[in-house]
Every structure is written in structure tokens, then in C-alpha cells.
Design an enzyme around this catalytic site. Structure first.
Site, PDB file in Angstrom:
ATOM      1  N   LYS A 168      12.368  -0.974 -16.590  1.00  0.00           N
ATOM      2  CA  LYS A 168      11.385  -0.711 -15.542  1.00  0.00           C
ATOM      3  C   LYS A 168      12.126  -0.831 -14.212  1.00  0.00           C
ATOM      4  CE  LYS A 168       6.807  -2.018 -13.936  1.00  0.00           C
ATOM      5  NZ  LYS A 168       7.092  -2.233 -12.528  1.00  0.00           N
ATOM      6  N   GLU A 205      12.437   1.185 -22.355  1.00  0.00           N
ATOM      7  CA  GLU A 205      13.378   1.571 -21.301  1.00  0.00           C
ATOM      8  C   GLU A 205      13.234   0.623 -20.117  1.00  0.00           C
ATOM      9  OE1 GLU A 205      10.730   4.984 -21.075  1.00  0.00           O
ATOM     10  OE2 GLU A 205      11.137   5.066 -18.924  1.00  0.00           O
ATOM     11  N   CYS A 228     -19.347 -17.192  10.299  1.00  0.00           N
ATOM     12  CA  CYS A 228     -17.972 -17.706  10.221  1.00  0.00           C
ATOM     13  C   CYS A 228     -17.004 -16.592  10.616  1.00  0.00           C
ATOM     14  CB  CYS A 228     -17.671 -18.191   8.815  1.00  0.00           C
ATOM     15  SG  CYS A 228     -15.954 -18.703   8.624  1.00  0.00           S
ATOM     16  N   LYS A 264       7.419  -7.757 -18.496  1.00  0.00           N
ATOM     17  CA  LYS A 264       8.119  -8.210 -17.294  1.00  0.00           C
ATOM     18  C   LYS A 264       9.140  -9.296 -17.626  1.00  0.00           C
ATOM     19  CE  LYS A 264       6.766  -6.816 -13.690  1.00  0.00           C
ATOM     20  NZ  LYS A 264       5.566  -6.840 -12.859  1.00  0.00           N
ATOM     21  N   TYR A 288      11.108   9.557 -15.515  1.00  0.00           N
ATOM     22  CA  TYR A 288      10.665   8.876 -16.746  1.00  0.00           C
ATOM     23  C   TYR A 288       9.297   9.335 -17.240  1.00  0.00           C
ATOM     24  CZ  TYR A 288       8.610   5.931 -13.061  1.00  0.00           C
ATOM     25  OH  TYR A 288       7.949   5.495 -11.946  1.00  0.00           O
ATOM     26  N   ASP A 304      12.885  -1.064 -10.357  1.00  0.00           N
ATOM     27  CA  ASP A 304      12.158  -1.674  -9.254  1.00  0.00           C
ATOM     28  C   ASP A 304      12.389  -0.862  -7.978  1.00  0.00           C
ATOM     29  OD1 ASP A 304      10.603  -3.397  -7.876  1.00  0.00           O
ATOM     30  OD2 ASP A 304      11.981  -5.092  -7.937  1.00  0.00           O
ATOM     31  N   CYS A 314     -17.036 -21.904   2.323  1.00  0.00           N
ATOM     32  CA  CYS A 314     -17.718 -22.065   3.596  1.00  0.00           C
ATOM     33  C   CYS A 314     -19.108 -21.462   3.459  1.00  0.00           C
ATOM     34  CB  CYS A 314     -16.921 -21.341   4.671  1.00  0.00           C
ATOM     35  SG  CYS A 314     -17.870 -21.016   6.159  1.00  0.00           S
ATOM     36  N   CYS A 372     -15.254 -22.472  11.227  1.00  0.00           N
ATOM     37  CA  CYS A 372     -16.553 -22.420  11.911  1.00  0.00           C
ATOM     38  C   CYS A 372     -17.305 -23.744  11.842  1.00  0.00           C
ATOM     39  CB  CYS A 372     -17.419 -21.294  11.348  1.00  0.00           C
ATOM     40  SG  CYS A 372     -18.076 -21.620   9.714  1.00  0.00           S
ATOM     41  N   CYS A 429     -15.765 -26.155   7.016  1.00  0.00           N
ATOM     42  CA  CYS A 429     -14.901 -24.988   7.208  1.00  0.00           C
ATOM     43  C   CYS A 429     -14.041 -25.193   8.451  1.00  0.00           C
ATOM     44  CB  CYS A 429     -15.773 -23.743   7.358  1.00  0.00           C
ATOM     45  SG  CYS A 429     -14.814 -22.290   7.835  1.00  0.00           S
TER      46      CYS A 429
END
Ligand code: IVH
Length: 752
Positions: free
Chosen positions: A130, A128, A455, A326, A238, A132, A449, A434, A431
Site C-alpha cells: 500500500k 501488494e 457555548c 496496515k 494498481y 503512501d 457542555c 462558556c 465548560c
């Protein structure tokens, strides 16, 4: 957020207060009018609440204003903080995904294998669309709609009963329904209604919804259900949750019954008898997608026989008996304008593409992930080609890929369109947040990092994770507030424990907090109450909230169930630490050997090296046992084990955790089934089982609260031994462990 005057109202002159008060009163009255009569709100709930709070504070401080007030319904009463919570009797789960036809064949195969069915035995499925939209659970008792709840986190949803009652597709009463009936389905908005709603809002300069799903969610979750009433929402049923008597013997039969009861069910639902039929129906639905008039994002397949659904049961968050196939991802092309580096909670440096905005499948995308430095280079650390070997440069014409809710990614680059001025990207080795070194460990595609707790980016991300919905879920403490608190010199929150010491540090009527911009008496009191409320918290949430790499929600729950308390978990990890380190040493030795191993002979040596490394360490037996117990937990394994072990061995991190734990009242996980005679016991299956497959036996035992382990140790309570059992049975005999055959085991659990 509209600017709200932050000062304490009692410091204002009567005149100042009156001027501000009248201005707020006008804003509130305009907002009410727009919200209630024009269905075109121009403030969101938080903005409205903030204005109202300030208005109330002024009225409290100046009795003359209070008397003149027109917008005062409930001075002093807390402003509604949203919807009430509803605990789902049967959790609302999500679905596993299939993307290719092959995944559908795998789905069929794995179900057959679980149930012990051969490839030629009949097995049917429903297929069936799906939808959204957003899922909703409707509870009917004696045929009367008494409650409607959103999915929320699957265990607890929001009470949207008043809103659901305004939806025409949702019957208020049912004839001939079971006494208790929980209907599950999807609330959605048609394309036509969505376009009309946005057109109305555009005309009034109101907020536009990005897509029909957002419009449906925004319309259902209105604190004032009268707004929901004028939004054109629809509902497809459903599935179901709590139920006093079965609806039918098959999924298709049950859906037919829901239709008879007066629910809309999807007309494209079909029973299929083979994978080929399922895929044919998927193609048919896909071909009709554009003309259906509402959004769908795939096809859901469900095992038709409800008996088989019951035997298959659930994994932690998805049913074994259903899957969503999908539709393919949507693609679009645009320019890559810049690459930024974001630092995540585990220190990972993630490159983010800043794009010229482009619409991909109805959603405007302006950021996309570039995964890691190898992905940008088109080569992995060993020089092998990935993504066709084309490097990505700033200024390139790139392809964007978006599948459902997945974060969009840069999937490809068109080299023929590369401008001469396109710039190669140099991935930083420090990084950007930091300045600490950012290093890549052997075998890791990600650069991290090394700043740890110093950080700020890592610390803030950790805090956001800590308060997130599946962790501590502290109302009123989100990303924005945490960023404010992190930089606050007077009342900082830099680690999770700081959240729990906030009230103590702000002794004396929260004066520090309530005098900050955007905060007042009520909001300060609300925040402290919300924090306090979450002092009582299940162990699994605490473990998950720590944000330890690889320790997701499911692993956290498994650990909680296995150890039962933080103290037990910490004790076991401390004991297992030397074995964890030995495991890593052995792994590295093995990896190095493997790289050089070209011949059979050398490959044989690998195992020797590994075993050697482990035994040379002459680990204490208890240490080894603790480690093996940890990584033997179903779903844990060495990667999670090592990550946990490292986190707890880090002195700074450990100190924060200890201080945090001392502030909390951690609840042990409830045994999943108190009735069960095997709850909490450790069971090992060995040999051949004849009445069910090994997978089914294991899942059943776990659903009864038992722990299933792969190896026999002192901790084993029951060994279920079928024909052909070997060394495990012998070891169990030596250890004096209770041994049952398959029938004995079935008798043992028969009472449940
Ligand atoms: S069955 C136990 N059927 O998809 C699973 N779900 O990704 C029950 N959804 O949360 C779900 N259309 O909101 C099912 N025909 C359909 C559906 C559907 C949409 C949604 C639902 C669920 C999500 C899972």
C-alpha cells in the site's frame, strides 16, 4: 499571512497609493521569480492571491498606477481560485483496514460467507504494497491521456491534468488500450528525491515538507504545472475506474495488462491462495519496507477474480473485495507538559495532551488525545481498571502511539519515571469555554457542555463542520474566516443560517465585508458567490452538515435516500417523537434491571420490564410505526434515531434548521439506478435463499435503489420469500403485499 493594507484604496492619497503599489509590485515580482525559476516559493497561494488582489485594487483606483504596472496581467479578472472540479464517473473509494492477522482471517471468512463459499473452496487474492502517496485517476480515450483528477471527496476531484502530464511514469499515449480506460494509482516521491528536495528548499530558506507524502501532494497540486515538472514525482498503477472493455479476468491479469501498456506496477504484487500465504507475503513486504526507497504503510489484499469482485461490490465508502492490512503503529516516549480541554461540536469535553515534541514514525507530534476523564484516571465509571489502571499526571513520561492518519494518542505511562512534582489532573465539571455545567450521562464516558447554542466553542465547531468538505464545502469560508465572523459585532455568523443571510445583512455593495482587514471587492464578491452556489444542495449533505451527534456522512445519505425530502424526514421525526422517548425510558429501565440481574429468573424479567414500559405508554400506532420505520433503515438504528429526534425536538436548534432550510434549494437524492424496476421500493427478504446469500441479495437490491427492511409493514412493497418463510409471509398475505419467490425476484431485477 503577510500584512495587506486593508483600507479602501480610494481613500488613499496618490502618494500613499504609489508607495504601497511599488512595494507590492516588488513583492510580486520576487515571488514570481522564486516560484517560476527557482522552484522555491516563499508565499503560499493564498498569500500570493491576497497581494495580487490588493495590487489590482490599487491599479483600479489610480489610473496612473495602472499604466505603470508591470505585474498586471488581468485586472479585474478573478484570481484563480484553484483547480477545476471533475466528477468521477466511478467513485474513488477508500479501503477498510485490518490491523491483526485475525482481521485478515475475518476478511476471508466474510467474503466466503457473502458469496456462499465453504472454507475449503478455492479463493485467491492478490497482495501488494500500500503506497503512501496520493491517489490519482487518469482518463485515456482512444489511447490518449485526456484528463487527470485527484480523489477529492471520492465523488469529485480536482483537475490536475496539466500537472500529471509532467510526470515521467505517466504515459501520454497508450497502444492497444480499451477506447475508454481510467487508470487509478498512487503518485509518490522516493526517499532520495524527498531528501534532495528538502535540502534544496532548506538552502534557500524555503518551506520544508514534513514527509514524502506531503511533498508529493504539494508538488502535484501546483497551480503552475511547471513547478510540478521539476519535482521528481512517480506513479504506480494498481486499479481502474471507467472502462469500455474488461482488462482481464483476474486482478493479477489486469495489473499485468497495465504493465504491458506502459505503466509502472509494483513488483511486490503476488497472487496468494490462502490467508496463510497472504500473511506470509505481508511479512515479506514488511521486512523489505526500510529498503524499498519509498513509503508504504501496509499491504492491500484484493479478491483476484474480477467476477467475484463484481458480485461483492461496495459498501458506502469501501469495496467488500479489498482490504488494507496496515503495518503496526509507531511508538515513542516523551514528557506530558500540560492537559488542555477542547470543546467539540457536540459539546464533548476532550482532554488534549500537550507534549514535548517528539518524532513518531517520521512526523513531529506535540499534541495527542487522552480520550476522556476515565482514560486519564485509568478507571472507568464503575471503578474497573482500564489501560493497566495507571493514572496519567501532568509531568509524566508518556508513550505516544501513531497509526497512519489516526490522531496520535497517549497510550501508556512509565510510573518509574514519574517526577515528585507531577500533578494529578482534575477534570473540569464546567465548560472551560462558556462556564455552563459539563455533565456525564449514565453510561457515557464523555462529559458534555450543556450550554448548547450559547457555548461559543460548540457553535464555532458546528459552523466549521457545516462548511467542511463533505458538508456544504463553501470555498473561502474556512475555520479562520468563521472565527473572524463569529466575533464580529457588525456582521456576525453565529449559526449556519447566518451564512445565508450574510449578503442581505450586508446590503449595498458588500460595504461591511469588503472593508474588513484582508477583504476587498473581489474576495467579498467571491465569498458571496461561493455561498450562493451552495444554495442548491443535496439532502444528504444538509443532514450531515447539521452536525447531529451520531449522524455521520453515511447515515445522512441513508436518511436522505429513505425520506427523499427534508419535510418528510421532519414529519416522520415529529410523529415518532413519543415512541423515541418511550424507547429511551424502556432502555433505561432495562439497563437498571440488567445491572441488578444476577440470576436467570431476573434476566427473564428484564424483557418483561422493557415490554411493559413500552406498552404502558399506549402509543398511537402511527407513532410506533414511524419510529420503527426510522430505526429499521439499514445503518440507522436507535442510537442515531434518538439523537436525531432529540436534535429536532430542541426548539432552538429546530428554529435554526427551519430558517436554514427556507434559504436553500434542497435536491432530493437521485434514485441510484433510474433504469431499475425496483428503485424506491421497500423489499423484505425472508426464508432461505438458494442462489445467493442474504447479504448479497440485500446489497444487490440496495444497489438497484431498493430499500431493504427487516420487518413487514404497510410500507413493504415486495416480500421475497424462500423456503421456510414463516410469520413474515403470513403478515404480508394479510396486508396484501406482493410476494415473490427467489426466481421471481431474480426475474424482476433481470433487466438491469
Ligand atoms: S486499491 C477501490 N491499491 O489507499 C479501492 N489502493 O486507503 C481502490 N493505495 O485511496 C484502491 N496503495 O490511494 C489500492 N496498492 C494499492 C494502494 C492503494 C495505496 C491508497 C489509495 C486509496 C487508499 C485507501
Amino acid at each position: 499571512m503577510k500584512q495587506i493594507e486593508p483600507t479602501d484604496p480610494s481613500g488613499l492619497s496618490q502618494e500613499q497609493a504609489q508607495a504601497e503599489f511599488l512595494q507590492l509590485q516588488a513583492q510580486l515580482s520576487a515571488a514570481d521569480q522564486a516560484y517560476h525559476q527557482e522552484d522555491a516559493p516563499f508565499l503560499d497561494d493564498a498569500e500570493y492571491d491576497a497581494i495580487k488582489r490588493r495590487y489590482q485594487a490599487l491599479a483600479e483606483a489610480f489610473p496612473a498606477l495602472k499604466e505603470a504596472a508591470t505585474q498586471l496581467d488581468s485586472v479585474g479578472a478573478p484570481v484563480s481560485s484553484g483547480f477545476g472540479k471533475i466528477q468521477h464517473v466511478v467513485p474513488m473509494l477508500s479501503l477498510g483496514n485490518a490491523f491483526e492477522d485475525g482481521d485478515v482471517a475475518d476478511f476471508d471468512r466474510s467474503i466466503r460467507s457473502y458469496l456462499g463459499l465453504s472454507a475449503s473452496q478455492p479463493l485467491s487474492f492478490t497482495a501488494e504494497p500500500k503506497i503512501d502517496g496520493l491517489s490519482l485517476s487518469l482518463r485515456y480515450e482512444n489511447g490518449v491521456l485526456i484528463q487527470a483528477a485527484t480523489r477529492g471527496d471520492g465523488a469529485t476531484g480536482e483537475n490536475v491534468t496539466a500537472n500529471a502530464r509532467t510526470i515521467a511514469d505517466i504515459p501520454q499515449q497508450l497502444e492497444g488500450a480499451p477506447d475508454v480506460l481510467e487508470i487509478r494509482g498512487e503518485v509518490y516521491m522516493s526517499h532520495e528525491d524527498f531528501a534532495a528536495l528538502n535540502a534544496r528548499h532548506a538552502e534557500r530558506g524555503g518551506k520544508l515538507f514534513a514527509n514524502p507524502r506531503n511533498a508529493a501532494a504539494g508538488s502535484l497540486r501546483q497551480l503552475d504545472a511547471e513547478i510540478t515538472r521539476v519535482r521528481p514525482l512517480r506513479f504506480f498503477a494498481y486499479s481502474w475506474g471507467d472502462l469500455s472493455t474488461p482488462l482481464a479476468e483476474t486482478q493479477a491479469g489486469a495489473i499485468g495488462r497495465l504493465h504491458q501498456l506502459g505503466f509502472q506496477t509494483n513488483p511486490l504484487t503476488k497472487t496468494c491462495n490462502s490467508v496463510a500465504e497472504m500473511i506470509a507475503h505481508y511479512r515479506l513486504i514488511e521486512a523489505q519496507r526500510a529498503t524499498l526507497g519509498y513509503d508504504i504503510d501496509g499491504v492491500v489484499y484484493k479478491v483476484d477474480e474480477l467476477d467475484l469482485q463484481a458480485r461483492l461490490g461496495f459498501r458506502s465508502t469501501t469495496p467488500r473485495w479489498a482490504i488494507a492490512h496496515k503495518f503496526p503503529a509507531e511508538l515513542a516516549w516523551t514528557w506530558l507538559e500540560a492537559i488542555d480541554i477542547q470543546v467539540g461540536r457536540t459539546g464533548a469535553l476532550s482532554p488534549v495532551a500537550r507534549l514535548t515534541p517528539v518524532t513518531v514514525g517520521g512526523v513531529v507530534v506535540s499534541n495527542a488525545t487522552l480520550h476522556n476523564e476515565d482514560y486519564i484516571r485509568g478507571r472507568d465509571s464503575k471503578g474497573a481498571v482500564i489501560r493497566g489502571g495507571k493514572d496519567i499526571r501532568i509531568g509524566d513520561w508518556v508513550q505516544i502511539y501513531r497509526a497512519g492518519d489516526v490522531i496520535p494518542k497517549v497510550a501508556d505511562v512509565d510510573l518509574t519515571k514519574r517526577p515528585a512534582e507531577a500533578v494529578e489532573f482534575t477534570f473540569p465539571d464546567t465548560c472551560p469555554e462558556c462556564g455552563s455545567d459539563a455533565v456525564r450521562e449514565e453510561g457515557d464516558a464523555v462529559r458534555r457542555c450543556t450550554g448548547g447554542i450559547i457555548c461559543p466553542a460548540q457553535a464555532i465547531e458546528k459552523l466549521k463542520h457545516f462548511v467542511s468538505r463533505k458538508a456544504f464545502d463553501i470555498e473561502g469560508l474556512g475555520a479562520k474566516q468563521l472565527e473572524m465572523f463569529y466575533g464580529d459585532s457588525d456582521l456576525p455568523i453565529r449559526t449556519p443560517v447566518d451564512i445565508y443571510t450574510l449578503a442581505d445583512r450586508d446590503a449595498g455593495q458588500f460595504t461591511k465585508l469588503k472593508n474588513r482587514p484582508g477583504w476587498g471587492d473581489q474576495s467579498a464578491a467571491n465569498l458571496f458567490a461561493a455561498i450562493n452556489e451552495k444554495r442548491n444542495i443535496p439532502l444528504g449533505r444538509v443532514i450531515f452538515a447539521l452536525g447531529i451527534r451520531h449522524v455521520g456522512e453515511v447515515a445522512a445519505k441513508d436518511l436522505a435516500l429513505h425520506f427523499g425530502s427534508w419535510e418528510e424526514l421532519a414529519k416522520a421525526l415529529d410523529l415518532a417523537r413519543p415512541a423515541a422517548l418511550a424507547h429511551r425510558t424502556a432502555d433505561l429501565a432495562e439497563e437498571r434491571e440488567r445491572e441488578q440481574a444476577s440470576s436467570e429468573g431476573r434476566r427473564a424479567k428484564i424483557k418483561e420490564t422493557r415490554d411493559g414500559a413500552l406498552s404502558r405508554l399506549e402509543l398511537h400506532l402511527a407513532t410506533r410505526e414511524a419510529w420503527e420505520d426510522l430505526i429499521g433503515i439499514d445503518g440507522i438504528g436507535a442510537t442515531v434515531g434518538l439523537s436525531l429526534s432529540d436534535a429536532l425536538a430542541n426548539a432552538q436548534e429546530r428554529a435554526v434548521i427551519n430558517d436554514l432550510v427556507a434559504q436553500l434549494n434542497i435536491a432530493a437524492p437521485a434514485a441510484q439506478s433510474q433504469e431499475s424496476p425496483v428503485a424506491g421500493l421497500t423489499v423484505v427478504f425472508t426464508g432461505k435463499l438458494e442462489k445467493m446469500t442474504r447479504d448479497e441479495a440485500k446489497a444487490r437490491a440496495e444497489s438497484l435503489g431498493a430499500k431493504v427492511s427487516g420487518s413487514v409493514s404497510k410500507k413493504t412493497d415486495i416480500l421475497v420469500a424462500g423456503p421456510g418463510a414463516g410469520s413474515k409471509e403470513k403478515k404480508a398475505q394479510e396486508l396484501g403485499i406482493r410476494i415473490l419467490d427467489e426466481d421471481g425476484w431474480l426475474a424482476e431485477i433481470a433487466s438491469t
